[in-house]
Every structure is written in C-alpha cells, then in structure tokens.
Design an enzyme around this catalytic site. Structure first.
Site, PDB file in Angstrom:
ATOM      1  N   HIS A 292      37.701  -3.320  78.977  1.00  0.00           N
ATOM      2  CA  HIS A 292      38.492  -2.799  77.856  1.00  0.00           C
ATOM      3  C   HIS A 292      39.683  -1.961  78.299  1.00  0.00           C
ATOM      4  O   HIS A 292      40.331  -1.324  77.474  1.00  0.00           O
ATOM      5  CB  HIS A 292      37.598  -1.975  76.923  1.00  0.00           C
ATOM      6  CG  HIS A 292      36.699  -1.012  77.618  1.00  0.00           C
ATOM      7  ND1 HIS A 292      35.363  -0.890  77.310  1.00  0.00           N
ATOM      8  CD2 HIS A 292      36.929  -0.135  78.623  1.00  0.00           C
ATOM      9  CE1 HIS A 292      34.820   0.037  78.083  1.00  0.00           C
ATOM     10  NE2 HIS A 292      35.745   0.507  78.876  1.00  0.00           N
TER      11      HIS A 292
ATOM     12  N   ARG B 263      46.291  19.568  91.725  1.00  0.00           N
ATOM     13  CA  ARG B 263      47.488  19.268  90.926  1.00  0.00           C
ATOM     14  C   ARG B 263      47.185  18.260  89.830  1.00  0.00           C
ATOM     15  O   ARG B 263      47.666  18.395  88.692  1.00  0.00           O
ATOM     16  CB  ARG B 263      48.595  18.730  91.841  1.00  0.00           C
ATOM     17  CG  ARG B 263      49.872  18.329  91.088  1.00  0.00           C
ATOM     18  CD  ARG B 263      50.975  17.920  92.037  1.00  0.00           C
ATOM     19  NE  ARG B 263      50.782  16.592  92.608  1.00  0.00           N
ATOM     20  CZ  ARG B 263      51.288  15.462  92.085  1.00  0.00           C
ATOM     21  NH1 ARG B 263      52.001  15.509  90.980  1.00  0.00           N
ATOM     22  NH2 ARG B 263      51.095  14.306  92.693  1.00  0.00           N
TER      23      ARG B 263
END
Length: 442
Positions: free
Chosen positions: A178, A274
């Site tokens: 999906h 990050r």
C-alpha cells in the site's frame, strides 16, 4: 473464464488484523458477498480466531443483503487451496521471535535497523526463512489450483516475488503493497488537494519507488511541494523529504523504511537525531500487532463487537476487477520483463498495472531518472544474490548479499559482515533450507 462466486484462500489467515481489513474490503463489493473464503493457518488458536472474526465481519457487512459468504477454516493448506481462484499470502515465518533476532544480533554488531523487512540483514534472513514456505506453496498451487492468482503481501516483497516466479514457474503472481497509495494520500493532504483529484504515476522497486508525476487539474504539484519544504524546517527533518530534495523525486515509502536502503543515515548519530529516526521501531509495531490480535481473540470469546473497517488494499480491488471485468489501475510488484528499461530484467519492479477480466497486466514505465535507477539497481543486485543463494544452494551468496547491502556495508568491515551472517545462520538455522545452514567464518 468467468468467475461468479470466487474462492479466495487466505494463507497465514492468523494475521487476524490484516485478514479482517481485507475481508471488510472484499465484502464492501456487492458482487463478492457470496464468495467462498477459505482460511488457513498452522496455529490452531489463531485460525479459530480468524474464523470467528471472519464470520463476525460477514454478518455485519453481508447479512442484510440476503447473500452471505461461505467461510471455511483449514489446518491443512491444500484443502484451503483446492479449486481456489485467488490465493492471498500473508504468512510471516518465525513471527515475533525471529523478528527480534533480526534486530538483536545485528544491533550487537553495531548495525542499526528500523523495520528490517526489505533489505539489510533483517531483509536477507526474513527472505531466506520465507523461501521454503513459498516454494511449497507454489508447488501446491501448481497442483490443486493452477489457474489461481497468487496475491503476495509477505515481505521482503521484491525478493519473495523474484524467488516465487523463478523457483516455482508460476506466472500469475503479483506482489501488493500500500506504499504508493498512502504516499499519494499523504502528499495530497500535505498540499491541501483532494486525493481523488490528483493524478500521478510512480515506478521503481517496492518500498523504493518514485513519484514521477504528481498533478492536479493538469498542473504540476512538485513546485508547491518545494515551496512547503522550503518554508517548513520540520518537513526537512524527514528522510524521504531529504531524499526528495537531493534526488528530485519523492520516494514512496516512509522515512523509517527509506533510511535502511541507503548508506547515508543510520550509521551516523547526527543524522539519526536530525531526521528523528526510531531505531528498532518495528519491534514496537510487532508487539502492538500481537496485542491487537489478543484483543480480537478476547472480544470474540466474550461476544463483544469487533471494529469492521476497510483498508483500501489492492487485493480486494484486483479480485473484484477480475471477477466482474471492472477495469482499474493498481500498483503491483512483478518481474521486470521490459517494464523499466534501466533496471535488471531479472529483478522485481513496482509499476502501474491494469486489472480487468483478463487479469493483472503490468504497464511499461520506460526508463527511470538516472539517479533513481542507480539506487534501485543496488537494491536489486542485493536481491539477486539472496535469491541465488537459495536457488543454487550457495551460502557464500548470503554473505555477498550483506556485503552489497548499502546500510550494512556502511556500518561494518567485511570480516564482521561474515561473522554477523554466521551468527544469523546459527540463530535461524531451523527455518533455513539445509544447504544454507553452513557457517563459513572469514
């Protein structure tokens, strides 16, 4: 061949939550309310739970129509497959114990993973313990339902489809995921555009395909996405957005997945911070899936109602299109027989597929942008080595696949890669084909 009341076999039906969603999707189609649903699982308790859940969903969604499905449960796989028109494979070999091994042993070597089901050490060994099941399943299909379509949901998708087609000779095989659908839904929401008004085209490999076109009413949506990314620093703290900024095409899988297929992120503490990467995230998903199964089992035992929600998965849409002749387009994983020019012909690619009464018909995507194809070729090269290990009974190919994997190679020197593979072989030995249980040392 006209199919009026299709028989649909669920292999691994004990993945109850996923089975429930697929059944809700199937029974949403009036033409499929009278289907024969044949459930199979080797775990008796899970099979009984799946059977009870299926009956509950059928009563909720088909009872008022006057047409009800036939639902049967089978401990023996061939009985479930006998005369099937469609086979949905959702087996996970080894379940939670093997998945935890896929994380724990590499982690001791300093190899970080987030999902571990597609590439990397986790993907390699998930494939190798799944291949024996796929081979025996394919042999059974060839004998008792040779005209059936095998719709595979089991990961690692690309490796499994490649192995299935080469080891069994089956041709009616398509892998379903999906990721493309939900990527477009998420992008539509992000851009504030109704999903049903967006036109798009994607192609590549499973979990690393690329949105090649993204348009609304004839206008390119990529400039709008660029503007959003430029003004929102939090968006730039996603791996897939970081890859999009540098490669020019949006990847069709989550940041957690995407981080594992390249060497740039997981080996670096600064990048994990990050980009907010949740190392080991899939273990939590596995635990939640088990908890959800237990809630379903307990609800059935005390007669409590179950949630019945559709999932917009492709398998029910394919079954409806083939059964009724209704044309639609889905994204499927199929052998690359000239579909993407600049990817290996032996690999499995993800492309748009037309589906109607003639079956699943992949469409040609041409050539990918060079930078996208470069990453996909590395992905498919690793897949080729894993499949070769099983087809040729060659344990060295396992180690060579791990050496070729970008994230593993970024984390370890080659001797440690071989040691890691030896430890993984020892841990998974009972689930591997006998020829691959050898440890090789350096």
């Amino acid at each position: 061949m006209t199919i009026t009341t299709p028989k649909i076999a669920f292999i691994g039906a004990g993945s109850v939550v996923f089975t429930q969603g697929l059944l809700a999707d199937l029974f949403a189609f009036p033409e499929l309310k009278g289907a024969h649903i044949a459930l199979h699982d080797i775990d008796a308790e899970r099979l009984a739970t799946a059977h009870g859940a299926a009956r509950h969903i059928a009563d909720r969604l088909t009872g008022a129509s006057g047409t009800t499905p036939r639902i049967t449960a089978h401990a023996e796989r061939r009985a479930a497959l006998e005369g099937a028109d469609f086979v949905i494979n959702i087996v996970q070999v080894g379940m939670r114990e093997s998945t935890r091994t896929d994380f724990d042993i590499p982690a001791r070597y300093g190899v970080r993973q987030t999902i571990a089901d597609t590439l990397g050490v986790g993907g390699i060994f998930r494939a190798l313990r799944t291949f024996p099941l796929l081979k025996s399943l394919g042999e059974d299909i060839a004998e008792v339902c040779p005209d059936a379509w095998l719709l595979n949901y089991t990961n690692p998708m690309a490796m499994n489809v490649q192995y299935l087609t080469r080891a069994t000779g089956l041709t009616r095989v398509v892998g379903l995921c999906h990721s493309v659908y939900w990527t477009i839904r998420d992008l539509s929401d992000l851009l504030g555009v109704p999903h049903e008004e967006v036109t798009y085209r994607a192609a590549g490999v499973n979990h690393q395909a690329w949105v090649l076109r993204l348009e609304h009413q004839g206008s390119d949506l990529y400039p709008r996405l660029d503007a959003l990314v430029a003004e929102n620093p939090e968006l730039r703290r996603r791996v897939r957005v970081d890859m999009y900024r540098r490669l020019g095409y949006y990847p069709t899988e989550t940041s957690e997945h995407s981080s594992e297929y390249v060497p740039w992120y997981l080996h670096h503490d600064s990048e994990i911070e990050r980009l907010r990467l949740p190392v080991g995230a899939y273990l939590g998903i596995v635990d939640e899936n088990i908890a959800e199964y237990e809630r379903t089992r307990d609800a059935l035992a005390c007669g409590a109602p179950l949630a019945v929600e559709g999932t917009m998965e492709y398998a029910p849409q394919i079954i409806h299109s083939i059964t009724t002749g209704t044309p639609r387009t889905v994204y499927g994983n199929v052998p690359n027989h000239g579909l993407i020019d600049n990817l290996p012909s032996t690999g499995t690619v993800e492309v748009p597929c037309l589906v109607d009464a003639l079956g699943v018909q992949p469409t040609r995507a041409g050539s990918l942008p060079a930078q996208c194809a470069a990453l996909n070729r590395g992905y498919l090269s690793m897949n080729e080595l894993v499949v070769r290990a099983a087809l040729e009974d060659d344990p060295r190919s396992i180690r060579q696949a791990a050496m070729a994997d970008p994230a593993t190679a970024a984390a370890l020197p080659v001797e440690r890669i071989w040691d890691l593979c030896d430890d993984m072989v020892r841990a998974h030995a009972d689930l591997l084909q006998p020829s691959l249980r050898t440890t090789l040392g350096h």
